[in-house]
Design a protein around this motif. Structure first.
Motif, PDB file in Angstrom:
ATOM      1  N   THR A  71       0.836  -1.205   0.000  1.00 23.43           N
ATOM      2  CA  THR A  71       0.000   0.000   0.000  1.00 23.43           C
ATOM      3  C   THR A  71       0.868   1.251   0.000  1.00 23.43           C
ATOM      4  O   THR A  71       0.595   2.221  -0.719  1.00 23.43           O
ATOM      5  CB  THR A  71      -0.938   0.007   1.211  1.00 23.43           C
ATOM      6  OG1 THR A  71      -1.763  -1.166   1.186  1.00 23.43           O
ATOM      7  CG2 THR A  71      -1.835   1.235   1.206  1.00 23.43           C
ATOM      8  N   SER A  72       1.924   1.241   0.814  1.00 23.86           N
ATOM      9  CA  SER A  72       2.847   2.374   0.853  1.00 23.86           C
ATOM     10  C   SER A  72       3.485   2.613  -0.512  1.00 23.86           C
ATOM     11  O   SER A  72       3.579   3.752  -0.990  1.00 23.86           O
ATOM     12  CB  SER A  72       3.935   2.125   1.909  1.00 23.86           C
ATOM     13  OG  SER A  72       4.914   3.140   1.888  1.00 23.86           O
ATOM     14  N   LEU A  73       3.906   1.538  -1.162  1.00 23.48           N
ATOM     15  CA  LEU A  73       4.508   1.661  -2.489  1.00 23.48           C
ATOM     16  C   LEU A  73       3.489   2.168  -3.510  1.00 23.48           C
ATOM     17  O   LEU A  73       3.812   2.988  -4.378  1.00 23.48           O
ATOM     18  CB  LEU A  73       5.078   0.319  -2.932  1.00 23.48           C
ATOM     19  CG  LEU A  73       6.298  -0.180  -2.163  1.00 23.48           C
ATOM     20  CD1 LEU A  73       6.573  -1.639  -2.492  1.00 23.48           C
ATOM     21  CD2 LEU A  73       7.525   0.673  -2.473  1.00 23.48           C
ATOM     22  N   ALA A  74       2.254   1.675  -3.411  1.00 23.03           N
ATOM     23  CA  ALA A  74       1.215   2.106  -4.342  1.00 23.03           C
ATOM     24  C   ALA A  74       0.965   3.606  -4.219  1.00 23.03           C
ATOM     25  O   ALA A  74       0.837   4.312  -5.229  1.00 23.03           O
ATOM     26  CB  ALA A  74      -0.073   1.329  -4.091  1.00 23.03           C
ATOM     27  N   HIS A  75       0.902   4.102  -2.986  1.00 23.30           N
ATOM     28  CA  HIS A  75       0.689   5.542  -2.801  1.00 23.30           C
ATOM     29  C   HIS A  75       1.868   6.335  -3.346  1.00 23.30           C
ATOM     30  O   HIS A  75       1.682   7.427  -3.911  1.00 23.30           O
ATOM     31  CB  HIS A  75       0.464   5.854  -1.321  1.00 23.30           C
ATOM     32  CG  HIS A  75      -0.930   5.567  -0.848  1.00 23.30           C
ATOM     33  ND1 HIS A  75      -2.008   6.331  -1.229  1.00 23.30           N
ATOM     34  CD2 HIS A  75      -1.423   4.591  -0.042  1.00 23.30           C
ATOM     35  CE1 HIS A  75      -3.114   5.847  -0.673  1.00 23.30           C
ATOM     36  NE2 HIS A  75      -2.786   4.792   0.048  1.00 23.30           N
ATOM     37  N   ARG A  76       3.081   5.788  -3.193  1.00 27.08           N
ATOM     38  CA  ARG A  76       4.248   6.487  -3.724  1.00 27.08           C
ATOM     39  C   ARG A  76       4.202   6.522  -5.263  1.00 27.08           C
ATOM     40  O   ARG A  76       4.477   7.545  -5.877  1.00 27.08           O
ATOM     41  CB  ARG A  76       5.538   5.791  -3.266  1.00 27.08           C
ATOM     42  CG  ARG A  76       6.813   6.399  -3.843  1.00 27.08           C
ATOM     43  CD  ARG A  76       6.988   7.846  -3.405  1.00 27.08           C
ATOM     44  NE  ARG A  76       8.085   8.504  -4.100  1.00 27.08           N
ATOM     45  CZ  ARG A  76       7.953   9.172  -5.237  1.00 27.08           C
ATOM     46  NH1 ARG A  76       6.765   9.251  -5.833  1.00 27.08           N
ATOM     47  NH2 ARG A  76       8.994   9.757  -5.799  1.00 27.08           N
TER      48      ARG A  76
END
Length: 276
Positions: free
Chosen positions: A195-200
């Motif tokens: 999820t963190s990577l997706a937001h980035r």
């Protein structure tokens, strides 16, 4: 199987698509594939990045073999499911060559068609419970979700051949080492990291994300000179008003800096003085 087996949630610019067939380890039934394709297409219209995950401990155990029994005996249906639908790409091609990048969050079994699904995504995060296999040969059929192309490019033909012929199962650590995963995280942390990577990724210019998803795979099929030519085309296509705005942010010192590995902060930022 009737009922809803794929969930969809829009979280800002992220479309979260969840596989939710726990009793069957998210086996890929025709209903699940149909709902998944609808969710992927919706994500392409509403979001900047997609996140594909499982609501339970296993990402996917592969094809629904109980349903597949009827395909083998009913030849007209067999051709539609295993040839006609595959030729149209099924959800796999919508993931791999759709409008937005997809991040896969993987745990437990990522086997057969499940592995084909995961490798259709562009970034893959697996926790330490993940394991990978291609047992189709033992079940009496050949893969049909694009794995001959996508998995072979990641693993290499020799390693994929080994898995398909011998039934070899790869651990999460081996999956990362052999390029099935880009990130391997402790148990239960895969969705948070993905999820963190997706937001980035969603913070990137959308046209650049599109160019990465569509340009890089195609360039690998080209000769050296043709690859450079296509790179130039994608480079020009992706340059627009947003590019000018982002370059201005950098020049004026307003862009977020990178943080060197090992330092606290956002590892995907930008270091002072970096020129690209």
């Amino acid at each position: 199987m009737s009922g809803q087996v794929v969930t969809y949630e829009l979280d800002g610019n992220i479309a979260k698509i969840g596989l939710n067939r726990p009793a069957k380890r998210n086996a890929l039934s025709s209903a699940l594939l149909r709902q998944l394709e609808e969710a992927i297409n919706r994500a392409g219209e509403e979001a900047r990045v997609g996140l594909l995950f499982s609501h339970n401990e296993h990402f996917s155990g592969g094809m629904d073999l109980a349903e597949a029994q009827s395909w083998v005996t009913d030849h007209s249906r067999y051709l539609d499911m295993r040839v006609g639908t595959a030729a149209k790409g099924r959800p796999h091609d919508h993931l791999a060559r759709g409008r937005i990048p997809f991040v896969a969050a993987i745990s437990g079994a990522c086997v057969g068609g499940g592995l084909e699904l995961a490798t259709s995504c562009h970034v893959r995060v697996g926790d330490e419970t993940s394991f990978f296999a291609l047992p189709e040969g033992q079940r009496g059929f050949y893969i049909g979700g694009g794995g001959s192309v996508r998995i072979a490019r990641l693993l290499g033909v020799a390693r994929m051949t080994d898995m398909m012929l011998t039934g070899r199962v790869l651990s999460a650590e081996e999956g990362e080492r052999y390029n099935l995963l880009q990130y391997c995280v402790p148990k239960g942390e895969h969705i948070k990291r993905a999820t963190s990577l997706a937001h980035r990724i969603a913070e990137n210019a959308p046209l650049v994300n599109w160019a990465v998803v569509h340009g890089l795979p195609r360039i690998q099929d080209c000769s050296y000179d043709d690859g450079l030519f296509i790179e130039g085309v994608f480079s020009q296509i992706s340059m627009g008003s947003e590019s000018a705005e982002r370059i201005e942010e950098f020049v004026s010192g307003r862009a977020r800096p990178l943080v060197k590995p090992g330092r606290s902060g956002d590892e995907h930022g930008e270091a002072p003085g970096t020129q690209s």
